[in-house]
Design a protein around this motif. Structure first.
Motif, mmCIF file in Angstrom:
data_model
loop_
_atom_site.group_PDB
_atom_site.id
_atom_site.type_symbol
_atom_site.label_atom_id
_atom_site.label_comp_id
_atom_site.label_asym_id
_atom_site.label_seq_id
_atom_site.Cartn_x
_atom_site.Cartn_y
_atom_site.Cartn_z
ATOM 1 N N ASP A 52 -32.543 18.672 25.751
ATOM 2 C CA ASP A 52 -31.573 17.842 25.053
ATOM 3 C C ASP A 52 -30.460 18.767 24.577
ATOM 4 O OD1 ASP A 52 -30.054 16.414 23.289
ATOM 5 O OD2 ASP A 52 -31.721 15.671 22.080
ATOM 6 N N PRO A 53 -29.200 18.553 25.010
ATOM 7 C CA PRO A 53 -28.132 19.485 24.634
ATOM 8 C C PRO A 53 -27.883 19.551 23.140
ATOM 9 C CG PRO A 53 -27.227 17.518 25.674
ATOM 10 C CD PRO A 53 -28.717 17.476 25.876
ATOM 11 N N ALA A 54 -28.394 18.570 22.366
ATOM 12 C CA ALA A 54 -28.225 18.610 20.917
ATOM 13 C C ALA A 54 -29.474 19.111 20.209
ATOM 14 C CB ALA A 54 -27.863 17.221 20.401
ATOM 15 N N ALA A 55 -30.551 19.406 20.970
ATOM 16 C CA ALA A 55 -31.836 19.717 20.342
ATOM 17 C C ALA A 55 -31.828 21.067 19.650
ATOM 18 C CB ALA A 55 -32.940 19.666 21.385
ATOM 19 N N ASP A 56 -31.221 22.070 20.253
ATOM 20 C CA ASP A 56 -31.174 23.401 19.659
ATOM 21 C C ASP A 56 -29.709 23.799 19.584
ATOM 22 O OD1 ASP A 56 -31.250 25.999 18.891
ATOM 23 O OD2 ASP A 56 -32.509 26.718 20.516
ATOM 24 N N TRP A 57 -29.111 23.573 18.399
ATOM 25 C CA TRP A 57 -27.663 23.742 18.336
ATOM 26 C C TRP A 57 -27.239 25.203 18.370
ATOM 27 C CZ3 TRP A 57 -26.034 26.321 14.013
ATOM 28 C CH2 TRP A 57 -26.786 26.209 12.833
ATOM 29 N N SER A 58 -28.179 26.115 18.325
ATOM 30 C CA SER A 58 -27.790 27.518 18.454
ATOM 31 C C SER A 58 -27.620 27.938 19.908
ATOM 32 C CB SER A 58 -28.830 28.415 17.784
ATOM 33 O OG SER A 58 -30.032 28.421 18.515
ATOM 34 N N VAL A 59 -28.011 27.091 20.857
ATOM 35 C CA VAL A 59 -27.946 27.437 22.277
ATOM 36 C C VAL A 59 -26.823 26.649 22.943
ATOM 37 C CG1 VAL A 59 -29.177 27.485 24.471
ATOM 38 C CG2 VAL A 59 -30.419 27.898 22.321
ATOM 39 N N PRO A 67 -14.743 14.452 25.618
ATOM 40 C CA PRO A 67 -15.122 15.644 24.838
ATOM 41 C C PRO A 67 -14.412 15.709 23.492
ATOM 42 C CG PRO A 67 -14.546 16.222 27.097
ATOM 43 C CD PRO A 67 -14.125 14.807 26.898
ATOM 44 N N VAL A 68 -14.958 16.522 22.603
ATOM 45 C CA VAL A 68 -14.344 16.775 21.305
ATOM 46 C C VAL A 68 -14.263 18.282 21.084
ATOM 47 C CG1 VAL A 68 -16.584 16.588 20.104
ATOM 48 C CG2 VAL A 68 -14.456 16.355 18.804
ATOM 49 N N ILE A 69 -13.143 18.738 20.525
ATOM 50 C CA ILE A 69 -13.021 20.136 20.110
ATOM 51 C C ILE A 69 -12.842 20.162 18.599
ATOM 52 C CG2 ILE A 69 -10.509 20.212 20.545
ATOM 53 C CD1 ILE A 69 -11.043 23.239 21.351
ATOM 54 N N LEU A 70 -13.534 21.091 17.955
ATOM 55 C CA LEU A 70 -13.509 21.232 16.505
ATOM 56 C C LEU A 70 -12.696 22.471 16.152
ATOM 57 C CD1 LEU A 70 -17.280 20.429 15.981
ATOM 58 C CD2 LEU A 70 -15.374 18.901 15.541
ATOM 59 N N ILE A 71 -11.708 22.304 15.265
ATOM 60 C CA ILE A 71 -10.723 23.344 14.960
ATOM 61 C C ILE A 71 -10.954 23.811 13.525
ATOM 62 C CG2 ILE A 71 -8.273 23.918 14.950
ATOM 63 C CD1 ILE A 71 -7.855 21.254 16.561
ATOM 64 N N GLY A 99 -10.619 31.685 9.310
ATOM 65 C CA GLY A 99 -12.003 31.227 9.252
ATOM 66 C C GLY A 99 -12.682 31.324 10.608
ATOM 67 N N THR A 100 -13.868 30.748 10.713
ATOM 68 C CA THR A 100 -14.615 30.730 11.975
ATOM 69 C C THR A 100 -15.207 29.348 12.205
ATOM 70 O OG1 THR A 100 -16.846 31.276 11.179
ATOM 71 C CG2 THR A 100 -15.289 33.124 11.469
ATOM 72 N N HIS A 101 -15.811 29.186 13.367
ATOM 73 C CA HIS A 101 -16.371 27.899 13.765
ATOM 74 C C HIS A 101 -17.718 27.598 13.127
ATOM 75 C CE1 HIS A 101 -18.934 30.520 16.145
ATOM 76 N NE2 HIS A 101 -19.716 29.482 16.361
ATOM 77 N N VAL A 102 -18.357 28.567 12.453
ATOM 78 C CA VAL A 102 -19.790 28.433 12.165
ATOM 79 C C VAL A 102 -20.140 27.263 11.268
ATOM 80 C CG1 VAL A 102 -20.348 30.854 12.624
ATOM 81 C CG2 VAL A 102 -19.672 30.153 10.318
ATOM 82 N N ASN A 103 -19.225 26.832 10.405
ATOM 83 C CA ASN A 103 -19.548 25.709 9.528
ATOM 84 C C ASN A 103 -19.622 24.369 10.246
ATOM 85 O OD1 ASN A 103 -19.791 27.244 7.153
ATOM 86 N ND2 ASN A 103 -17.587 27.212 6.829
ATOM 87 N N PHE A 104 -19.254 24.361 11.526
ATOM 88 C CA PHE A 104 -19.370 23.141 12.322
ATOM 89 C C PHE A 104 -20.737 23.008 12.986
ATOM 90 C CE2 PHE A 104 -14.552 23.483 12.991
ATOM 91 C CZ PHE A 104 -14.270 22.521 12.032
ATOM 92 N N GLY A 105 -21.668 23.940 12.710
ATOM 93 C CA GLY A 105 -22.949 23.919 13.415
ATOM 94 C C GLY A 105 -23.655 22.595 13.359
ATOM 95 N N SER A 106 -23.648 21.923 12.198
ATOM 96 C CA SER A 106 -24.372 20.663 12.073
ATOM 97 C C SER A 106 -23.781 19.569 12.944
ATOM 98 C CB SER A 106 -24.375 20.207 10.608
ATOM 99 O OG SER A 106 -23.055 19.961 10.149
ATOM 100 N N LEU A 107 -22.510 19.697 13.316
ATOM 101 C CA LEU A 107 -21.869 18.659 14.118
ATOM 102 C C LEU A 107 -22.176 18.787 15.608
ATOM 103 C CD1 LEU A 107 -18.400 18.412 12.336
ATOM 104 C CD2 LEU A 107 -20.384 16.911 12.086
ATOM 105 N N ILE A 152 -18.393 18.953 4.970
ATOM 106 C CA ILE A 152 -19.129 18.974 6.241
ATOM 107 C C ILE A 152 -20.485 19.636 6.061
ATOM 108 C CG2 ILE A 152 -19.149 19.947 8.585
ATOM 109 C CD1 ILE A 152 -16.136 19.450 8.688
ATOM 110 N N SER A 153 -20.544 20.692 5.259
ATOM 111 C CA SER A 153 -21.838 21.330 4.992
ATOM 112 C C SER A 153 -22.558 20.699 3.809
ATOM 113 C CB SER A 153 -21.644 22.837 4.749
ATOM 114 O OG SER A 153 -20.744 23.068 3.684
ATOM 115 N N GLU A 154 -21.820 20.070 2.908
ATOM 116 C CA GLU A 154 -22.441 19.435 1.740
ATOM 117 C C GLU A 154 -23.082 18.089 2.076
ATOM 118 O OE1 GLU A 154 -19.403 21.074 -1.723
ATOM 119 O OE2 GLU A 154 -18.931 19.257 -0.609
ATOM 120 N N ARG A 155 -22.429 17.314 2.930
ATOM 121 C CA ARG A 155 -22.896 15.972 3.307
ATOM 122 C C ARG A 155 -22.861 15.840 4.826
ATOM 123 N NH1 ARG A 155 -23.657 16.627 -1.360
ATOM 124 N NH2 ARG A 155 -23.163 15.236 -3.121
ATOM 125 N N PRO A 156 -23.660 16.647 5.538
ATOM 126 C CA PRO A 156 -23.537 16.687 6.999
ATOM 127 C C PRO A 156 -23.833 15.359 7.680
ATOM 128 C CG PRO A 156 -25.472 17.910 6.256
ATOM 129 C CD PRO A 156 -24.667 17.594 5.041
#
Length: 339
Positions: free
Chosen positions: A28-35, A63-67, A73-81, A313-317
């Motif tokens: 599942d492409p959403a199952a392990d968001w670190s991969v 598709p969606v791109i997150l900016i 900054g960096t992209h890392v706070n978008f991990g939950s999305l 985004i990180s407070e109320r994912p």
């Protein structure tokens, strides 16, 4: 704000653009968001930016791109999305001089139009015909500029934690300072004055502002997955030099190159029915200001995340994900129906 054209140089690099490395896919492409499904180094003006994709371009919904915000900054706070990848390809990237991307550290690259051209270079390199652009904080300005410049490639634009005008932002944050306890307000005012007190006096007052409006004390602790992800994909992390050069020393003082930045005129140049503003209940982006932006964008929508600050985004994912998922699905349905 954790947060024009001069595109020829950047666009000339596009044929060089993507060097992809495909990772082992989870079922599942959403199952392990670190991969990620794939990683890329995309040539842009000034160097190469790091891009990751969850899902396969050309399959699933648009598709969606997150900016990410900053600047710096960096992209890392978008991990939950990355959970959105169960419906559509999700693209994350680090802007030049941030995170996993190249760090030429050349101030000549620190211009809004170059960051917008960077987005277009990524789109071309990945072969995306049309995408949703979701910008947070400083990323909102880039999302709005991109949507105005490339409407044919923009399915929708989300202006999250909305920064699109420094004068509006600074006016708003100064009003927020007035809502802090009197002693904190007085200290911040002194620290912003011509003869500021020592850092050990100023830093707690600044931290009180952030605790109220940008990362509230009741926010969830980083999950083990997020901590592991930061270690794996944090790169060089946040670029304070870039932030200070473009913005300034704090969220409520703009002394850098963005001090006079104002893109509100672009709100009349985009299709308002494809624009969503999202802020937290306690956001640095004040509700009154953002409602004014909505009024300037006929047909636009506004969502407010209950209990969230600028870091909602990180407070109320779950809430943030639900808002974005619903928005993009409705836009996709409208496009499918030809409306």
């Amino acid at each position: 704000m954790m947060p024009k054209p001069l595109l020829a140089a950047a666009l000339a690099l596009l044929p060089l653009a993507a060097q992809a490395q495909t990772a082992a896919l989870p079922t599942d492409p959403a199952a392990d968001w670190s991969v990620p499904t794939s990683e890329h180094r995309v040539a842009v003006e000034g160097g190469k930016v790091w891009v990751r994709v969850n899902g396969m371009i050309g399959t699933g919904a648009t598709p969606v791109i997150l900016i990410h915000g900053g600047p710096g900054g960096t992209h890392v706070n978008f991990g939950s999305l990355l959970s959105l990848a169960d419906q559509r390809p999700v693209i994350l990237y680090d802007q030049l001089d941030s995170g996993m991307s190249d760090h030429p550290e050349d101030p000549a690259n620190w211009r809004p139009e170059r960051f917008v051209a960077e987005l277009e270079a990524i789109r071309v390199a990945l072969g995306v015909a049309r995408w949703h652009v979701i910008g947070h904080s400083w990323g909102s300005a880039l999302a709005l500029e991109y949507a105005a410049r490339y409407p044919e490639h923009t399915a929708s634009a989300v202006l999250s934690g909305t920064y699109i005008s420094t004068p509006h932002w600074i006016t708003g944050t100064n009003l927020l300072i007035r809502e802090l306890p009197d002693d904190v307000e007085a200290t911040i005012r002194a620290c912003e004055g011509p003869s500021p007190p020592a850092a050990e006096v100023c830093e707690p007052a600044t931290a009180a502002f952030y605790a109220a409006y940008n990362g509230r004390p009741d926010r969830p602790a980083p999950s083990p997955e997020m901590r592991a992800y930061r270690a794996r994909y944090g790169g060089k992390g946040f670029n304070a030099r870039l932030y200070n050069a473009m913005w300034g020393p704090t969220e409520f003082r703009a002394s850098g190159s963005l001090a006079t930045y104002d893109a509100t005129h672009l709100l009349t140049q985009v299709d308002g029915k494809r624009i969503l503003f999202v802020i937290g209940q306690y956001d640095e982006a004040r509700l009154d200001d953002v409602q004014d932006f909505v009024a300037l964008t006929p047909g636009a929508e506004l969502a407010v995340v209950p209990g969230g600050s600028h870091a909602f985004i990180s407070e109320r994912p779950e809430v943030a994900e639900a808002i974005l998922r619903d928005w993009m699905s409705r836009i996709d349905e409208r496009e499918s129906a030809g409306r």
